[in-house]
Design an enzyme around this catalytic site. Structure first.
Site, PDB file in Angstrom:
ATOM      1  N   LYS A  75       1.512  -1.484   0.257  1.00 33.54           N
ATOM      2  CA  LYS A  75       0.039  -1.518  -0.094  1.00 33.54           C
ATOM      3  C   LYS A  75      -0.679  -0.096  -0.681  1.00 33.54           C
ATOM      4  O   LYS A  75      -0.153   1.067   0.052  1.00 33.54           O
ATOM      5  CB  LYS A  75      -1.011  -1.889   1.189  1.00 33.54           C
ATOM      6  CG  LYS A  75      -2.143  -1.939   0.587  1.00 33.54           C
ATOM      7  CD  LYS A  75      -3.213  -2.478   2.007  1.00 33.54           C
ATOM      8  CE  LYS A  75      -4.791  -2.799   1.867  1.00 33.54           C
ATOM      9  NZ  LYS A  75      -5.145  -3.067   3.212  1.00 33.54           N
ATOM     10  N   SER A 151      -8.820  -6.215   2.572  1.00 30.34           N
ATOM     11  CA  SER A 151      -8.285  -5.383   0.988  1.00 30.34           C
ATOM     12  C   SER A 151      -6.828  -5.590   0.811  1.00 30.34           C
ATOM     13  O   SER A 151      -6.337  -5.009  -0.213  1.00 30.34           O
ATOM     14  CB  SER A 151      -8.476  -3.876   1.255  1.00 30.34           C
ATOM     15  OG  SER A 151      -7.752  -3.758   2.674  1.00 30.34           O
ATOM     16  N   SER A 175      -8.639  -7.119   6.830  1.00 35.48           N
ATOM     17  CA  SER A 175      -8.033  -7.018   5.491  1.00 35.48           C
ATOM     18  C   SER A 175      -6.399  -7.375   5.545  1.00 35.48           C
ATOM     19  O   SER A 175      -6.152  -7.402   4.333  1.00 35.48           O
ATOM     20  CB  SER A 175      -7.762  -5.356   5.146  1.00 35.48           C
ATOM     21  OG  SER A 175      -9.236  -5.139   4.759  1.00 35.48           O
TER      22      SER A 175
END
Length: 484
Positions: A75, A151, A175
């Site tokens: 990520k 996220s 997230s």
């Protein structure tokens, strides 16, 4: 190996093929790259791939763990590896390179994964949707133009669409679990302290953020937890861990447990009736397994707690961005930050130490209120998100008219109602894709447990995987359908 052969496997399944020499790690990397090339123009989940880990892969550099050769995306946030770009989804950090690696990456590499690129994330992971001025919007694999969540939305969209079987995720308020819920994946947020993010970062978000993976099977989650739950030098504290590996525990039935089914609207957000029905059905399935399931109440202090969490999350946020700007040779402003982040940057300057300590105290009170739940129950059962995926535009950081004064409503309240309590407590929580909405979108159901009790979640999740299987669901925007 072609894309249609590759895409259905989970991480351990691909690793088993590598171990049997039926496919090589380089072949897996090349097939993953082909899958990304086929699906990413539609989904926009991947922002960079690494050629040296694909066509130029040196297989001798891979670790010998249970995921040897399995392609993984990292990520675009904390947890990166030295020498690679990290941009936090922000124009402010465009082109920035990681200066110091993390224990997390070291442990991932020891697990055997091949990190082949970066997944998309919203600016500084401050949104429950992956929509970005820098990289554009990530689409849900179930419907073009709908949110993949955030996220870790790029990560879960890549997994659900078949680009990679597993991907790195992080979770400060939901997230990992929100994208898993909206995309129909498996998302475990481990207990506070379970997975080290050192040595440069101590505890992400003052201990509220945890790192793990987005995946599609319970066994991948269990095996990866074995790989990543190793205390590292200088970690601030070490939490208990079962003597038996998680992968083995996940194959064993759970003892009879007391389940609290939480219907309380913790911050006043109405729950979609079909989401509520899915949670109730999950409760019936657990009762059929012999567990005791009761409707339960939980209290986190309402919207006031969310406002306090803002002061915690954004204290010194301005200093953090100033540091990034110095590294990247840029300057914070409306041209380098999305409107809400620019607003937060300015608002962070007003958060005094006294306000921060008051917020810390409020979070402690909320944690005690929430923690009282586990004096009555072993497991918290609830929706993951109050509703299924929405079209783009509802939670993005450039939404017109949204400034710091009402961020609690726009960024946290609706998507995080049922996820953020477990960040406040530091307790493990897991989203499972147990149902589908009549509109064709996935419904996530969340199970959570006491601190350090990930094994109970894995055992229940494995039981759900058998009783309410999701493996046969393939979204319309899947690599097998987009590869032509």
């Amino acid at each position: 190996m072609n894309i249609s052969e590759y895409a259905p496997y989970d991480g351990l399944g691909l690793a088993e093929l590598v171990a049997k020499r039926e496919v090589s790690p380089k072949e897996l990397a090349q097939t993953a790259a082909q899958s990304i090339a086929a699906a990413n123009p539609t989904l926009n989940a991947v922002v960079e791939t690494y050629p040296d880990r694909i066509d130029k892969l040196d297989e001798t550099t891979l670790g010998n763990g249970p995921f040897r050769g399995v392609p993984l995306l990292i990520k675009d946030v904390f947890g990166h590896e030295k020498g690679r770009r990290i941009e936090f989804g922000s124009r402010l950090c465009k082109g920035m390179v990681v200066e110091a690696g993390t224990y997390l990456v070291d442990m991932l590499k020891a697990a055997g994964v091949n990190i082949i690129g970066r997944s998309a994330a919203p600016e500084y992971s401050m949104s429950a949707t992956t929509e970005s001025a820098l990289f554009g919007n990530t689409s849900n694999p179930w419907r073009k133009g709908y949110s993949a969540g955030g996220s870790s939305g790029g990560a879960q969209a890549a997994v659900t669409s078949g680009m990679v079987p597993i991907a790195h995720g992080s979770d400060i308020g939901g997230s990992i679990r929100i994208p898993a819920s909206l995309c129909g994946g498996v998302g475990l947020k481990p207990s506070r302290g379970r997975v080290s993010i050192g040595p440069v970062v101590d505890e992400g978000g003052f201990g509220y953020s945890m790192n793990f993976i987005q995946c599609k099977t319970v066994r991948d989650a269990a095996a990866m937890l074995d790989c990543l739950s190793h205390p590292q030098p200088g970690d601030p504290f070490i939490i208990p861990k079962p003597a038996t590996p998680y992968a083995q525990l996940a194959r064993q039935p759970a003892a009879k447990l007391k389940i609290g089914l939480v219907k309380t609207e913790l911050v006043g957000v109405k729950v979609d009736p079909e989401v509520a029905q899915a949670v109730e059905q999950a409760g019936k399935v657990l009762a059929g397994m012999g567990h005791t399931v009761d409707v339960a109440e939980a209290d986190m202090g309402g919207e006031g707690t969310l406002k306090a969490m803002e002061d915690l999350f954004f204290f010194a946020f301005d200093s953090r961005l100033d540091g990034y700007a110095r590294r990247a040779g840029t300057k914070p402003g409306p041209d380098t930050l999305e409107p809400i982040i620019w607003s937060l940057y300015q608002a962070a300057k007003e958060i005094t130490p006294a306000r921060f300590m008051a917020a810390w105290s409020a979070a402690n009170i909320a944690r005690r209120k929430l923690g009282a739940f586990y004096s009555r129950y072993d497991i918290w059962l609830s929706p993951t998100t109050s509703r299924v995926s929405d079209p783009w535009g509802n939670y993005n950081l450039s939404k017109p008219g949204v400034m710091a004064a009402n961020n609690a409503d726009e960024l946290f309240k609706i998507p995080c109602q049922y996820t953020i309590p477990h960040n406040i407590m530091g307790t493990p929580a897991m989203s499972l894709p147990l149902a589908m909405h009549s509109n064709g979108m996935p419904i996530g159901v969340q199970i959570a447990a006491r601190p350090a009790a990930e094994h109970l979640l894995l055992q229940l999740a494995a039981a759900f995987e058998q009783a309410m299987p999701w493996a046969g669901r393939t979204p319309p925007l899947h690599v097998s359908k987009l590869s032509g």
